[in-house]
Design a protein around this motif. Structure first.
Motif, PDB file in Angstrom:
ATOM      1  N   PHE A  35       0.832  -1.205   0.000  1.00 25.10           N
ATOM      2  CA  PHE A  35       0.000   0.000   0.000  1.00 25.10           C
ATOM      3  C   PHE A  35       0.863   1.249   0.000  1.00 25.10           C
ATOM      4  O   PHE A  35       0.570   2.232  -0.644  1.00 25.10           O
ATOM      5  CB  PHE A  35      -0.857   0.047   1.282  1.00 25.10           C
ATOM      6  CG  PHE A  35      -2.175  -0.636   1.144  1.00 25.10           C
ATOM      7  CD1 PHE A  35      -2.832  -0.680  -0.073  1.00 25.10           C
ATOM      8  CD2 PHE A  35      -2.772  -1.221   2.237  1.00 25.10           C
ATOM      9  CE1 PHE A  35      -4.069  -1.309  -0.199  1.00 25.10           C
ATOM     10  CE2 PHE A  35      -4.008  -1.848   2.137  1.00 25.10           C
ATOM     11  CZ  PHE A  35      -4.650  -1.887   0.908  1.00 25.10           C
ATOM     12  N   GLY A  36       1.929   1.194   0.806  1.00 27.18           N
ATOM     13  CA  GLY A  36       2.749   2.382   1.021  1.00 27.18           C
ATOM     14  C   GLY A  36       3.620   2.730  -0.162  1.00 27.18           C
ATOM     15  O   GLY A  36       4.339   3.716  -0.129  1.00 27.18           O
ATOM     16  N   ALA A  37       3.574   1.924  -1.201  1.00 21.29           N
ATOM     17  CA  ALA A  37       4.511   2.128  -2.295  1.00 21.29           C
ATOM     18  C   ALA A  37       3.833   2.663  -3.553  1.00 21.29           C
ATOM     19  O   ALA A  37       4.324   2.538  -4.649  1.00 21.29           O
ATOM     20  CB  ALA A  37       5.240   0.830  -2.588  1.00 21.29           C
ATOM     21  N   VAL A  38       2.662   3.267  -3.355  1.00 22.16           N
ATOM     22  CA  VAL A  38       1.948   3.896  -4.458  1.00 22.16           C
ATOM     23  C   VAL A  38       1.687   5.341  -4.037  1.00 22.16           C
ATOM     24  O   VAL A  38       1.485   5.616  -2.857  1.00 22.16           O
ATOM     25  CB  VAL A  38       0.600   3.166  -4.699  1.00 22.16           C
ATOM     26  CG1 VAL A  38      -0.206   3.837  -5.793  1.00 22.16           C
ATOM     27  CG2 VAL A  38       0.848   1.701  -5.042  1.00 22.16           C
ATOM     28  N   ALA A  42       1.267  13.982   7.301  1.00 18.21           N
ATOM     29  CA  ALA A  42       0.661  12.652   7.155  1.00 18.21           C
ATOM     30  C   ALA A  42      -0.341  12.712   6.012  1.00 18.21           C
ATOM     31  O   ALA A  42      -1.180  13.614   5.975  1.00 18.21           O
ATOM     32  CB  ALA A  42      -0.039  12.242   8.446  1.00 18.21           C
ATOM     33  N   THR A  43      -0.239  11.785   5.052  1.00 18.99           N
ATOM     34  CA  THR A  43      -1.200  11.771   3.952  1.00 18.99           C
ATOM     35  C   THR A  43      -1.727  10.360   3.736  1.00 18.99           C
ATOM     36  O   THR A  43      -0.973   9.396   3.708  1.00 18.99           O
ATOM     37  CB  THR A  43      -0.573  12.276   2.631  1.00 18.99           C
ATOM     38  OG1 THR A  43       0.502  11.422   2.245  1.00 18.99           O
ATOM     39  CG2 THR A  43      -0.051  13.693   2.781  1.00 18.99           C
ATOM     40  N   ASP A  44      -3.034  10.285   3.590  1.00 19.09           N
ATOM     41  CA  ASP A  44      -3.717   9.009   3.350  1.00 19.09           C
ATOM     42  C   ASP A  44      -3.257   7.905   4.298  1.00 19.09           C
ATOM     43  O   ASP A  44      -3.035   6.761   3.887  1.00 19.09           O
ATOM     44  CB  ASP A  44      -3.567   8.596   1.865  1.00 19.09           C
ATOM     45  CG  ASP A  44      -4.446   9.476   0.980  1.00 19.09           C
ATOM     46  OD1 ASP A  44      -5.603   9.717   1.351  1.00 19.09           O
ATOM     47  OD2 ASP A  44      -3.972   9.939  -0.071  1.00 19.09           O
ATOM     48  N   VAL A  45      -3.123   8.283   5.566  1.00 16.73           N
ATOM     49  CA  VAL A  45      -2.743   7.295   6.585  1.00 16.73           C
ATOM     50  C   VAL A  45      -3.978   6.647   7.200  1.00 16.73           C
ATOM     51  O   VAL A  45      -3.877   5.628   7.888  1.00 16.73           O
ATOM     52  CB  VAL A  45      -1.890   7.951   7.704  1.00 16.73           C
ATOM     53  CG1 VAL A  45      -0.482   8.239   7.205  1.00 16.73           C
ATOM     54  CG2 VAL A  45      -2.533   9.224   8.243  1.00 16.73           C
ATOM     55  N   VAL A  46      -5.150   7.228   6.947  1.00 19.73           N
ATOM     56  CA  VAL A  46      -6.387   6.677   7.503  1.00 19.73           C
ATOM     57  C   VAL A  46      -7.175   5.992   6.387  1.00 19.73           C
ATOM     58  O   VAL A  46      -7.551   6.613   5.405  1.00 19.73           O
ATOM     59  CB  VAL A  46      -7.240   7.795   8.153  1.00 19.73           C
ATOM     60  CG1 VAL A  46      -8.584   7.241   8.613  1.00 19.73           C
ATOM     61  CG2 VAL A  46      -6.485   8.411   9.329  1.00 19.73           C
ATOM     62  N   TYR A  47      -7.356   4.701   6.525  1.00 23.27           N
ATOM     63  CA  TYR A  47      -8.188   3.909   5.611  1.00 23.27           C
ATOM     64  C   TYR A  47      -8.595   2.682   6.411  1.00 23.27           C
ATOM     65  O   TYR A  47      -8.491   2.679   7.637  1.00 23.27           O
ATOM     66  CB  TYR A  47      -7.437   3.560   4.305  1.00 23.27           C
ATOM     67  CG  TYR A  47      -6.052   2.989   4.503  1.00 23.27           C
ATOM     68  CD1 TYR A  47      -5.840   1.614   4.582  1.00 23.27           C
ATOM     69  CD2 TYR A  47      -4.951   3.841   4.652  1.00 23.27           C
ATOM     70  CE1 TYR A  47      -4.571   1.096   4.779  1.00 23.27           C
ATOM     71  CE2 TYR A  47      -3.679   3.317   4.859  1.00 23.27           C
ATOM     72  CZ  TYR A  47      -3.503   1.952   4.918  1.00 23.27           C
ATOM     73  OH  TYR A  47      -2.247   1.443   5.130  1.00 23.27           O
ATOM     74  N   ASN A 104      -6.170  13.594   3.548  1.00 21.04           N
ATOM     75  CA  ASN A 104      -6.704  12.243   3.445  1.00 21.04           C
ATOM     76  C   ASN A 104      -7.896  12.193   2.517  1.00 21.04           C
ATOM     77  O   ASN A 104      -8.687  13.122   2.459  1.00 21.04           O
ATOM     78  CB  ASN A 104      -7.156  11.746   4.824  1.00 21.04           C
ATOM     79  CG  ASN A 104      -6.887  10.273   5.044  1.00 21.04           C
ATOM     80  OD1 ASN A 104      -5.809   9.911   5.526  1.00 21.04           O
ATOM     81  ND2 ASN A 104      -7.829   9.399   4.693  1.00 21.04           N
ATOM     82  N   LYS A 105      -7.981  11.111   1.785  1.00 23.73           N
ATOM     83  CA  LYS A 105      -9.178  10.838   0.988  1.00 23.73           C
ATOM     84  C   LYS A 105     -10.220  10.290   1.942  1.00 23.73           C
ATOM     85  O   LYS A 105      -9.962   9.322   2.660  1.00 23.73           O
ATOM     86  CB  LYS A 105      -8.825   9.812  -0.089  1.00 23.73           C
ATOM     87  CG  LYS A 105      -9.885   9.623  -1.154  1.00 23.73           C
ATOM     88  CD  LYS A 105      -9.358   8.650  -2.202  1.00 23.73           C
ATOM     89  CE  LYS A 105     -10.434   8.275  -3.199  1.00 23.73           C
ATOM     90  NZ  LYS A 105     -10.423   9.141  -4.388  1.00 23.73           N
ATOM     91  N   THR A 160     -15.186   5.189   9.000  1.00 21.98           N
ATOM     92  CA  THR A 160     -14.024   5.154   9.910  1.00 21.98           C
ATOM     93  C   THR A 160     -13.129   6.382   9.725  1.00 21.98           C
ATOM     94  O   THR A 160     -12.504   6.840  10.672  1.00 21.98           O
ATOM     95  CB  THR A 160     -13.177   3.881   9.659  1.00 21.98           C
ATOM     96  OG1 THR A 160     -13.054   3.671   8.253  1.00 21.98           O
ATOM     97  CG2 THR A 160     -13.794   2.659  10.292  1.00 21.98           C
ATOM     98  N   ASP A 161     -13.080   6.923   8.498  1.00 19.92           N
ATOM     99  CA  ASP A 161     -12.273   8.127   8.262  1.00 19.92           C
ATOM    100  C   ASP A 161     -12.835   9.300   9.064  1.00 19.92           C
ATOM    101  O   ASP A 161     -12.089  10.066   9.678  1.00 19.92           O
ATOM    102  CB  ASP A 161     -12.270   8.496   6.764  1.00 19.92           C
ATOM    103  CG  ASP A 161     -11.749   7.365   5.888  1.00 19.92           C
ATOM    104  OD1 ASP A 161     -11.061   6.472   6.424  1.00 19.92           O
ATOM    105  OD2 ASP A 161     -12.036   7.369   4.676  1.00 19.92           O
ATOM    106  N   TYR A 162     -14.175   9.428   9.055  1.00 19.69           N
ATOM    107  CA  TYR A 162     -14.808  10.531   9.782  1.00 19.69           C
ATOM    108  C   TYR A 162     -14.728  10.310  11.295  1.00 19.69           C
ATOM    109  O   TYR A 162     -14.604  11.256  12.064  1.00 19.69           O
ATOM    110  CB  TYR A 162     -16.265  10.686   9.327  1.00 19.69           C
ATOM    111  CG  TYR A 162     -16.365  11.243   7.928  1.00 19.69           C
ATOM    112  CD1 TYR A 162     -16.286  12.620   7.702  1.00 19.69           C
ATOM    113  CD2 TYR A 162     -16.497  10.402   6.823  1.00 19.69           C
ATOM    114  CE1 TYR A 162     -16.357  13.141   6.420  1.00 19.69           C
ATOM    115  CE2 TYR A 162     -16.559  10.918   5.528  1.00 19.69           C
ATOM    116  CZ  TYR A 162     -16.489  12.287   5.337  1.00 19.69           C
ATOM    117  OH  TYR A 162     -16.538  12.803   4.065  1.00 19.69           O
TER     118      TYR A 162
END
Length: 221
Positions: free
Chosen positions: A44-47, A149-154, A180-181, A186-188
């Motif tokens: 995941f972390g490599a995109v 921190a970017t897109d760490v919450v999914y 974050n997208k 769970t994101d909210y």
């Protein structure tokens, strides 16, 4: 509580047409520099995710508001390293962190894009959220001006350790910038927990990508 009204932005197509024939390399341009990112399909972390593009673009456009020159910057969940590279070009002393299995690709991208350049060399370190923080980053030694921190919450099980990690590194005066997208409830829920501990402002929204960019500072008791 969330304060202020965010600006509405669009993620610009900052990547340039591929010159290389490799499927695994993306070319971007930020702050006048071409950045070549090698992605990996294994992690995941490599995109490169949209949050990294959004925050890179925002930092480039808002250098007066967020002046990174000679500031100490920690990126958690650095992934491919794009954002850390941009912060580095903007003059920061960057520490890029992620899980052990991501570090090889992260180190490769960072060194390839920052070598032979007159800038502070970024450091790449292992950081597993919520684990060994005091041993690896003792409070007495490590103080950061910015946490990125970017897109760490999914959908993952480490949301509580992630929040604990953000709290650990945010001292009085530290600014957390989180992009974050937002897709899942769970994101909210994470945003709500964050807002209970931090003063939180939505700086920008990228509606086409469902990305929100937030600034958070620790509440003073």
């Amino acid at each position: 509580s969330l304060t202020g009204s965010p600006v509405t932005l669009k993620i610009l197509q900052n990547w340039v047409p591929r010159v290389s024939h490799y499927f695994d390399k993306e070319h971007y341009t930020y702050v006048g520099h071409q950045i070549v990112i090698q992605e990996s399909i294994e992690h995941f972390g490599a995109v490169v995710w949209p949050g990294a593009l959004a925050l890179s673009q925002y930092l480039e456009s808002n250098q007066e508001q967020f002046n990174l020159k000679d500031k100490k910057v920690l990126e958690i969940g650095a992934g491919t390293g794009l954002l850390s590279i941009v912060a580095c070009i903007l003059g920061a002393h960057v520490t890029a962190t992620d899980l052990p299995e991501v570090l090889e690709n992260l180190s490769y991208n960072i060194s390839r894009n920052t070598q032979n350049m007159n800038m502070n060399k970024p450091e790449v370190r292992k950081l597993v959220w919520g684990e060994g923080l005091n041993e690896d980053f003792p409070v007495s030694t490590y103080h950061y001006d910015f946490i990125l921190a970017t897109d760490v919450v999914y959908h993952h099980a480490a949301l509580d350790p992630l929040l604990a990690t953000m709290v650990y590194f945010c001292k009085p005066g530290t600014v957390l910038l989180w992009a974050n997208k937002f897709r899942f409830s769970t994101d909210y829920e994470f945003l709500e927990k964050l807002s209970n501990i931090f003063n939180t402002t939505v700086l920008a929204e990228f509606p086409e990508s469902n990305v929100k960019l937030l600034k958070a500072t620790l509440r003073e008791n």
